[in-house]
Scaffold this motif. Structure first.
Motif, PDB file in Angstrom:
ATOM      1  N   ASN A 106      -3.660  -0.273  -3.684  1.00 46.98           N
ATOM      2  CA  ASN A 106      -3.993   0.266  -2.367  1.00 46.98           C
ATOM      3  C   ASN A 106      -3.258   1.586  -2.131  1.00 46.98           C
ATOM      4  O   ASN A 106      -2.048   1.676  -2.335  1.00 46.98           O
ATOM      5  N   ILE A 107      -4.018   2.594  -1.693  1.00 47.82           N
ATOM      6  CA  ILE A 107      -3.461   3.923  -1.430  1.00 47.82           C
ATOM      7  C   ILE A 107      -3.887   4.376  -0.032  1.00 47.82           C
ATOM      8  O   ILE A 107      -5.059   4.292   0.326  1.00 47.82           O
ATOM      9  N   MET A 108      -2.924   4.860   0.725  1.00 35.52           N
ATOM     10  CA  MET A 108      -3.203   5.525   2.001  1.00 35.52           C
ATOM     11  C   MET A 108      -3.203   7.014   1.722  1.00 35.52           C
ATOM     12  O   MET A 108      -2.149   7.605   1.436  1.00 35.52           O
ATOM     13  N   ALA A 109      -4.368   7.638   1.732  1.00 29.12           N
ATOM     14  CA  ALA A 109      -4.518   9.045   1.341  1.00 29.12           C
ATOM     15  C   ALA A 109      -4.488   9.930   2.577  1.00 29.12           C
ATOM     16  O   ALA A 109      -5.373   9.860   3.435  1.00 29.12           O
ATOM     17  N   LEU A 110      -3.475  10.796   2.647  1.00 28.33           N
ATOM     18  CA  LEU A 110      -3.214  11.571   3.857  1.00 28.33           C
ATOM     19  C   LEU A 110      -3.101  13.065   3.553  1.00 28.33           C
ATOM     20  O   LEU A 110      -2.763  13.452   2.434  1.00 28.33           O
ATOM     21  N   GLY A 111      -3.339  13.871   4.578  1.00 26.59           N
ATOM     22  CA  GLY A 111      -3.098  15.294   4.444  1.00 26.59           C
ATOM     23  C   GLY A 111      -1.607  15.564   4.337  1.00 26.59           C
ATOM     24  O   GLY A 111      -1.146  16.276   3.455  1.00 26.59           O
ATOM     25  N   ALA A 161      -9.943   2.680  -8.943  1.00 23.47           N
ATOM     26  CA  ALA A 161      -8.880   1.691  -9.140  1.00 23.47           C
ATOM     27  C   ALA A 161      -8.205   1.248  -7.857  1.00 23.47           C
ATOM     28  O   ALA A 161      -7.366   0.344  -7.885  1.00 23.47           O
ATOM     29  N   PHE A 162      -8.564   1.874  -6.726  1.00 22.60           N
ATOM     30  CA  PHE A 162      -7.799   1.618  -5.508  1.00 22.60           C
ATOM     31  C   PHE A 162      -8.700   1.380  -4.298  1.00 22.60           C
ATOM     32  O   PHE A 162      -9.788   1.947  -4.200  1.00 22.60           O
ATOM     33  N   SER A 163      -8.192   0.566  -3.391  1.00 25.45           N
ATOM     34  CA  SER A 163      -8.742   0.506  -2.043  1.00 25.45           C
ATOM     35  C   SER A 163      -8.060   1.607  -1.248  1.00 25.45           C
ATOM     36  O   SER A 163      -6.829   1.761  -1.307  1.00 25.45           O
ATOM     37  N   ILE A 164      -8.838   2.392  -0.502  1.00 26.09           N
ATOM     38  CA  ILE A 164      -8.309   3.627   0.098  1.00 26.09           C
ATOM     39  C   ILE A 164      -8.351   3.558   1.618  1.00 26.09           C
ATOM     40  O   ILE A 164      -9.394   3.268   2.215  1.00 26.09           O
ATOM     41  N   MET A 196       0.861  -1.182   0.000  1.00 26.69           N
ATOM     42  CA  MET A 196       0.000   0.000   0.000  1.00 26.69           C
ATOM     43  C   MET A 196       0.896   1.231   0.000  1.00 26.69           C
ATOM     44  O   MET A 196       1.790   1.361   0.838  1.00 26.69           O
ATOM     45  N   ALA A 197       0.659   2.131  -0.928  1.00 24.06           N
ATOM     46  CA  ALA A 197       1.469   3.342  -1.060  1.00 24.06           C
ATOM     47  C   ALA A 197       0.814   4.498  -0.321  1.00 24.06           C
ATOM     48  O   ALA A 197      -0.367   4.782  -0.510  1.00 24.06           O
ATOM     49  N   HIS A 198       1.588   5.181   0.515  1.00 26.03           N
ATOM     50  CA  HIS A 198       1.108   6.424   1.118  1.00 26.03           C
ATOM     51  C   HIS A 198       1.195   7.536   0.081  1.00 26.03           C
ATOM     52  O   HIS A 198       2.107   7.573  -0.744  1.00 26.03           O
ATOM     53  N   LEU A 199       0.242   8.448   0.163  1.00 20.61           N
ATOM     54  CA  LEU A 199       0.206   9.589  -0.749  1.00 20.61           C
ATOM     55  C   LEU A 199      -0.376  10.774   0.012  1.00 20.61           C
ATOM     56  O   LEU A 199      -1.385  10.626   0.715  1.00 20.61           O
ATOM     57  N   THR A 200       0.258  11.928  -0.086  1.00 21.47           N
ATOM     58  CA  THR A 200      -0.226  13.114   0.627  1.00 21.47           C
ATOM     59  C   THR A 200      -0.585  14.223  -0.350  1.00 21.47           C
ATOM     60  O   THR A 200      -0.114  14.253  -1.482  1.00 21.47           O
ATOM     61  N   CYS A 201      -1.429  15.137   0.132  1.00 15.71           N
ATOM     62  CA  CYS A 201      -1.865  16.212  -0.749  1.00 15.71           C
ATOM     63  C   CYS A 201      -0.982  17.453  -0.620  1.00 15.71           C
ATOM     64  O   CYS A 201      -1.102  18.379  -1.426  1.00 15.71           O
ATOM     65  N   GLN A 202      -0.087  17.489   0.346  1.00 11.92           N
ATOM     66  CA  GLN A 202       0.796  18.638   0.507  1.00 11.92           C
ATOM     67  C   GLN A 202       1.763  18.754  -0.675  1.00 11.92           C
ATOM     68  O   GLN A 202       2.458  17.811  -1.026  1.00 11.92           O
ATOM     69  N   GLY A 203       1.785  19.930  -1.303  1.00 17.22           N
ATOM     70  CA  GLY A 203       2.758  20.192  -2.357  1.00 17.22           C
ATOM     71  C   GLY A 203       2.490  19.479  -3.667  1.00 17.22           C
ATOM     72  O   GLY A 203       3.410  19.274  -4.459  1.00 17.22           O
ATOM     73  N   HIS A 204       1.220  19.102  -3.923  1.00 17.06           N
ATOM     74  CA  HIS A 204       0.896  18.405  -5.169  1.00 17.06           C
ATOM     75  C   HIS A 204      -0.239  19.114  -5.890  1.00 17.06           C
ATOM     76  O   HIS A 204      -1.212  19.559  -5.276  1.00 17.06           O
ATOM     77  N   VAL A 205      -0.134  19.165  -7.198  1.00 15.97           N
ATOM     78  CA  VAL A 205      -1.252  19.617  -8.025  1.00 15.97           C
ATOM     79  C   VAL A 205      -1.915  18.380  -8.619  1.00 15.97           C
ATOM     80  O   VAL A 205      -1.363  17.279  -8.595  1.00 15.97           O
ATOM     81  N   ARG A 206      -3.089  18.566  -9.172  1.00 17.20           N
ATOM     82  CA  ARG A 206      -3.889  17.414  -9.610  1.00 17.20           C
ATOM     83  C   ARG A 206      -3.202  16.612 -10.718  1.00 17.20           C
ATOM     84  O   ARG A 206      -3.315  15.385 -10.765  1.00 17.20           O
ATOM     85  N   THR A 207      -2.508  17.280 -11.594  1.00 21.50           N
ATOM     86  CA  THR A 207      -1.841  16.540 -12.672  1.00 21.50           C
ATOM     87  C   THR A 207      -0.752  15.629 -12.120  1.00 21.50           C
ATOM     88  O   THR A 207      -0.541  14.517 -12.631  1.00 21.50           O
TER      89      THR A 207
END
Length: 289
Positions: free
Chosen positions: A102-107, A137-140, A75-86
């Protein structure tokens, strides 16, 4: 590959968390740790993501290596800090191509260095959750704070925010804590909001008293007096570590008895404490049978 939501639907999960290595030497060390833990047949492993996406490539490399070279579900962690949608779209496309589901979606945290702070199209983790969920496509997974997120204005707001994230996500993984009541209260408070999705308790055995105290301050976790007293009885680091493993083993046992859907171990890229807790709980023989 297997989705974590499906694994949780089939029964209890036992999972491990790693952070991406900074250089070749720590890469080899992490490889040894994963090899030592693989015989325990973890349900999945997760790989963290540096503040502001600073470990983006290293996180991706470890996740893809686990997917390709081991029998373990990553499962890959992914954060929204410092990212644009593209950028997020490109990262998700890459994981899909590699078969990661699998994605771990974090602030996430912003990088300490202002020069490393890039633009962001996201304000909250819930924004990123919605973006990932839209792909189908992912379990979150999302993060939960049993003792309330340090930035939350109050407990009720914290629980409402978590419930909103779980409306789109499949499960939550908690920050570490030291008393089972914090986990039970969290689950009950979510149930009062009609949220019954699985919440995996995060386990951090004390192997270094100074390190755990610092991390507790950062995460908002309480370091109970009785835990401090149990650890401070000893000067020998080996004794401190032994007590830490004993305390974590008791917490795990109590959590499983309380109905937790599994356990998620913060390994700090080392295998010994996790393997000892497994042995104390009798999990090793169950996982390899």
């Amino acid at each position: 590959m297997t989705r974590v939501a499906d694994l949780l639907g089939a029964g209890r999960t036992f999972s491990f968390e790693f952070f991406p290595p900074k250089d070749d030497a720590t890469q080899l060390s992490l490889g040894r740790t994963i090899a030592e833990l693989e015989p325990l047949q973890p349900s999945f492993v997760s790989v963290t993501y540096g503040a502001g996406g600073t470990t983006r490539e290293r996180t991706r490399n470890v996740v893809n290596w686990v997917a390709k070279e081991t029998a373990i579900t990553p499962m890959a962690h992914l954060t929204c800090q410092g990212h644009v949608r593209t950028e997020i779209a490109d990262i998700l496309d890459g994981y899909q191509a590699a078969g990661v589901e699998n994605i771990m979606a974090l602030g996430g945290d912003p990088p300490a260095d202002l020069a490393d702070r890039g633009p962001s199209d996201y304000r909250y983790a819930s924004d990123l959750v919605a973006e990932v969920a839209a792909t189908g496509a992912f379990s979150i997974g999302v993060a939960a704070h049993p003792e309330v997120h340090p930035a939350s204005p109050d407990r009720a707001a914290d629980r409402r925010h978590l419930a909103a994230k779980l409306a789109a996500a499949d499960f939550a993984v908690t920050q570490f804590f030291f008393e089972v009541r914090h986990y039970v209260d969290l689950v009950n408070e979510l149930a009062d909001l009609d949220v019954t999705k699985p919440v995996l308790p995060g386990i951090m055995p004390i192997t270094n008293a100074k390190q755990i105290a610092r991390m507790a301050r950062l995460s908002g976790a309480e370091l109970p007096a009785w835990v401090v007293e149990a650890v401070e009885r000893y000067d020998d680091p080996a004794d401190v570590r032994r007590v830490g493993v004993e305390l974590a083993s008791k917490l795990c046992s109590d959590l499983l008895e309380a109905g937790a859907p599994g356990l998620h171990f913060y390994t700090m890229n080392r295998s010994t404490a996790t393997r000892e807790i497994y042995a104390n709980l009798g999990l090793a023989s169950l996982r390899v049978s």
